[in-house]
Write a protein that holds these residues in place. Structure first.
Motif: not given
Length: 98
Positions: A11-17, A58-62, A67-80
């Motif tokens: 449920d975590l996309p890999l950006m093309p490229g 956001p289309q996947l519920g996050w 900035p660079s931090r997301y939350a969804r259903e009891g989880e946190s996502l950080r992107i560096e």
């Protein structure tokens, strides 16, 4: 590269490229939630990568919580995203909690 998802994180996309670094991926499923660490590299610039995830997640519920931090259903996502030897190195971290 075709759009897809990170290995082990359906449920975590890999950006093309971007190319995932499989040996850097760690996934633990625990009773209180999963812990995921994944890394990808590519020739994109940081702003481009962060914009892709700000538009896609956001289309996947996050939902963005900072900035660079997301939350969804009891989880946190950080992107560096930082410059590295092979262009940009993008690190993803999912942990339990918000």
């Amino acid at each position: 590269a075709d759009a897809g998802f990170l290995a082990g994180v359906s449920d975590l996309p890999l950006m093309p490229g971007l190319r995932e670094v499989p040996e850097a991926t760690v996934v633990f499923d625990k009773p209180d939630g999963r812990i995921v660490r994944a890394t990808a590299t590519g020739k994109h610039d940081r702003a481009e990568v962060l914009r892709f995830y700000a538009e896609t997640l956001p289309q996947l519920g996050w939902r963005a919580v900072a900035p660079s931090r997301y939350a969804r259903e009891g989880e946190s996502l950080r992107i560096e995203a930082r410059p590295g030897a092979d262009g940009l190195t993008v690190r993803f971290s999912i942990t339990p909690g918000q």
